[in-house]
Design an enzyme around this catalytic site. Structure first.
Site, mmCIF file in Angstrom:
data_model
loop_
_atom_site.group_PDB
_atom_site.id
_atom_site.type_symbol
_atom_site.label_atom_id
_atom_site.label_comp_id
_atom_site.label_asym_id
_atom_site.label_seq_id
_atom_site.Cartn_x
_atom_site.Cartn_y
_atom_site.Cartn_z
ATOM 1 N N ASP A 10 0.830 -1.210 0.000
ATOM 2 C CA ASP A 10 0.000 0.000 0.000
ATOM 3 C C ASP A 10 0.867 1.265 0.000
ATOM 4 O O ASP A 10 1.973 1.265 0.521
ATOM 5 C CB ASP A 10 -0.902 -0.027 1.247
ATOM 6 C CG ASP A 10 -2.027 0.991 1.158
ATOM 7 O OD1 ASP A 10 -2.296 1.508 0.054
ATOM 8 O OD2 ASP A 10 -2.649 1.264 2.201
ATOM 9 N N ARG A 14 0.340 7.643 -2.569
ATOM 10 C CA ARG A 14 0.874 8.668 -1.658
ATOM 11 C C ARG A 14 2.355 8.924 -1.914
ATOM 12 O O ARG A 14 2.828 10.049 -1.836
ATOM 13 C CB ARG A 14 0.643 8.245 -0.193
ATOM 14 C CG ARG A 14 -0.717 8.651 0.309
ATOM 15 C CD ARG A 14 -1.123 7.873 1.528
ATOM 16 N NE ARG A 14 -1.478 6.511 1.179
ATOM 17 C CZ ARG A 14 -1.663 5.542 2.065
ATOM 18 N NH1 ARG A 14 -1.497 5.782 3.347
ATOM 19 N NH2 ARG A 14 -2.014 4.331 1.664
ATOM 20 N N ARG A 23 0.213 9.097 -10.275
ATOM 21 C CA ARG A 23 0.054 7.879 -9.475
ATOM 22 C C ARG A 23 0.727 6.684 -10.127
ATOM 23 O O ARG A 23 1.311 5.831 -9.446
ATOM 24 C CB ARG A 23 -1.440 7.583 -9.248
ATOM 25 C CG ARG A 23 -2.130 8.567 -8.334
ATOM 26 C CD ARG A 23 -3.614 8.246 -8.205
ATOM 27 N NE ARG A 23 -3.841 6.914 -7.686
ATOM 28 C CZ ARG A 23 -3.793 6.591 -6.387
ATOM 29 N NH1 ARG A 23 -3.551 7.513 -5.491
ATOM 30 N NH2 ARG A 23 -4.006 5.351 -6.009
ATOM 31 N N HIS A 27 3.068 3.302 -8.868
ATOM 32 C CA HIS A 27 2.868 1.868 -9.150
ATOM 33 C C HIS A 27 4.106 1.276 -9.838
ATOM 34 O O HIS A 27 4.502 0.151 -9.557
ATOM 35 C CB HIS A 27 1.634 1.658 -10.025
ATOM 36 C CG HIS A 27 0.346 2.054 -9.347
ATOM 37 N ND1 HIS A 27 0.043 1.671 -8.054
ATOM 38 C CD2 HIS A 27 -0.718 2.794 -9.766
ATOM 39 C CE1 HIS A 27 -1.147 2.153 -7.713
ATOM 40 N NE2 HIS A 27 -1.632 2.846 -8.742
ATOM 41 N N LEU A 121 11.049 -20.590 -3.886
ATOM 42 C CA LEU A 121 10.010 -19.708 -3.346
ATOM 43 C C LEU A 121 8.710 -19.839 -4.153
ATOM 44 O O LEU A 121 8.739 -19.864 -5.386
ATOM 45 C CB LEU A 121 10.499 -18.253 -3.426
ATOM 46 C CG LEU A 121 9.490 -17.174 -3.028
ATOM 47 C CD1 LEU A 121 9.309 -17.132 -1.508
ATOM 48 C CD2 LEU A 121 9.914 -15.802 -3.537
ATOM 49 N N ARG A 178 1.568 -4.905 6.116
ATOM 50 C CA ARG A 178 0.946 -3.860 5.295
ATOM 51 C C ARG A 178 1.801 -2.607 5.393
ATOM 52 O O ARG A 178 2.150 -2.165 6.494
ATOM 53 C CB ARG A 178 -0.479 -3.552 5.760
ATOM 54 C CG ARG A 178 -1.129 -2.484 4.878
ATOM 55 C CD ARG A 178 -2.611 -2.302 5.149
ATOM 56 N NE ARG A 178 -3.191 -1.420 4.136
ATOM 57 C CZ ARG A 178 -4.442 -1.483 3.705
ATOM 58 N NH1 ARG A 178 -5.257 -2.380 4.197
ATOM 59 N NH2 ARG A 178 -4.889 -0.647 2.787
ATOM 60 N N ARG A 184 -5.412 -2.102 8.364
ATOM 61 C CA ARG A 184 -6.613 -2.924 8.124
ATOM 62 C C ARG A 184 -6.270 -3.983 7.080
ATOM 63 O O ARG A 184 -5.240 -3.898 6.416
ATOM 64 C CB ARG A 184 -7.795 -2.055 7.682
ATOM 65 C CG ARG A 184 -7.502 -1.226 6.467
ATOM 66 C CD ARG A 184 -8.707 -0.415 6.004
ATOM 67 N NE ARG A 184 -8.260 0.491 4.961
ATOM 68 C CZ ARG A 184 -7.760 1.699 5.161
ATOM 69 N NH1 ARG A 184 -7.690 2.190 6.386
ATOM 70 N NH2 ARG A 184 -7.332 2.438 4.156
ATOM 71 N N SER A 186 -8.498 -4.931 4.457
ATOM 72 C CA SER A 186 -9.051 -4.584 3.141
ATOM 73 C C SER A 186 -9.408 -5.811 2.295
ATOM 74 O O SER A 186 -9.034 -5.894 1.126
ATOM 75 C CB SER A 186 -8.063 -3.689 2.370
ATOM 76 O OG SER A 186 -7.807 -2.513 3.086
HETATM 77 C C1 FPP Z 1 -1.697 0.328 -3.344
HETATM 78 O O1 FPP Z 1 -1.302 1.652 -3.532
HETATM 79 C C2 FPP Z 1 -1.263 -0.523 -4.415
HETATM 80 C C3 FPP Z 1 -2.084 -1.082 -5.369
HETATM 81 C C4 FPP Z 1 -3.525 -0.863 -5.472
HETATM 82 C C5 FPP Z 1 -1.559 -1.958 -6.379
HETATM 83 C C6 FPP Z 1 -0.267 -2.648 -6.056
HETATM 84 C C7 FPP Z 1 0.421 -2.786 -7.320
HETATM 85 C C8 FPP Z 1 1.760 -2.742 -7.512
HETATM 86 C C9 FPP Z 1 2.769 -2.697 -6.444
HETATM 87 C C10 FPP Z 1 2.277 -2.737 -8.868
HETATM 88 C C11 FPP Z 1 1.680 -3.766 -9.722
HETATM 89 C C12 FPP Z 1 2.266 -5.114 -9.491
HETATM 90 C C13 FPP Z 1 1.882 -6.105 -10.260
HETATM 91 C C14 FPP Z 1 2.485 -7.474 -10.150
HETATM 92 C C15 FPP Z 1 0.847 -5.858 -11.232
HETATM 93 P P1 FPP Z 1 -2.430 2.746 -3.622
HETATM 94 O O2 FPP Z 1 -2.627 3.081 -5.046
HETATM 95 O O3 FPP Z 1 -3.666 2.281 -2.917
HETATM 96 O O4 FPP Z 1 -1.756 3.919 -2.851
HETATM 97 P P2 FPP Z 1 -2.473 5.070 -2.010
HETATM 98 O O5 FPP Z 1 -3.293 4.392 -0.946
HETATM 99 O O6 FPP Z 1 -1.324 5.841 -1.472
HETATM 100 O O7 FPP Z 1 -3.295 5.840 -2.991
#
Ligand code: FPP
Length: 236
Positions: A10, A14, A23, A27, A121, A178, A184, A186
């Protein structure tokens, strides 16, 4: 060392916002953190690493962000699969495949097929995954067996229901980490988390690395796991 570590990655958004970046950049950097973490988990002798990549609820994000996340998954599988395979990683996928684009389904299948016989793994990618959906799906399957008279209602136990989960052979996570400071689950592994230790780390996912993983595992080792019983000293 825990056998099974699960991670809610998560804070990508941010991380990007704090740097004035879009954003998607968060990612992208999140995928790099994922690569580092898979390598570290293998080196540390962890057996199973489960990562929450896309939740059933992530479909409510703007279409452009969904598009970006799907693109990152495609690129992750295309670019990293050979490397994962060469490092003896076995890829497993949990989540609903029905709503995904056909090319993504094929890529996920390819990742599982290519690495099926690897015994290093196990990397479980939760993609289009929701724990309530997984439990409802298992309940539906059991209900069909009961309706067809192949199973009695009295035979429905927690163990029987769990046999219908996406990866029923994988042990429950010992620890769920997390990032980003949110505390949480989620809709992640709700059933399997019954006795998991929860470790919340205050850094955003793109900053996660081997040191952060080792720190979270040190916190896990300080916990006393009782599984509803008593600790050894007070049991007698
Ligand atoms: C949470 O950050 C992250 C996600 C919803 C996606 C996690 C994805 C990756 C780490 C990259 C993709 C990896 C693969 C294998 C596809 P958020 O966007 O909820 O962040 P925020 O809460 O700060 O807005």
């Amino acid at each position: 060392m825990p056998r099974h570590v699960a991670i809610i990655m998560d804070g990508n958004g941010r991380w990007a916002a704090a740097r004035g970046l879009p954003r998607v950049e968060g990612h992208r950097r999140g995928v790099e953190a994922l690569r580092r973490t898979v390598r570290a988990a293998g080196d540390l002798g962890i057996s199973v690493l489960t990562i929450f990549s896309f939740s059933s609820e992530n479909w409510s994000r703007p279409p452009s962000e969904i598009h970006d996340l799907m693109g990152l998954l495609r690129r992750f599988v295309r670019n990293d699969l050979a490397d994962l395979h060469s490092r003896n990683v076995r890829v497993r996928i949990i989540g609903e495949r029905e709503d995904l684009d056909r090319d993504i389904c094929l890529l996920l299948q390819e990742a599982e097929d290519l690495t099926r016989n690897n015994d290093g793994l196990v990397l479980v990618i939760a993609f289009n995954y929701g724990a309530r959906q997984e439990i409802a799906r298992a309940a539906r399957r059991v209900a069909i067996e009961v309706a067809q008279g192949r199973l009695s209602a009295e035979a429905v136990t927690p163990e029987l229901l769990a046999r219908h989960f996406h990866a029923s052979d994988i042990p429950d996570p010992d620890v769920i980490i997390r990032t980003s400071g949110e505390q949480r689950l989620s809709n992640f592994l709700l059933w399997q988390a019954a006795y998991s230790e929860l470790v919340f780390v205050p850094i955003n996912w793109p900053d996660f690395d081997r040191t952060a993983l080792e720190g979270a595992l040190a916190e896990y080792r300080r916990r006393e796991r009782r599984f509803g019983g008593l600790i050894a000293q007070t049991a007698s």
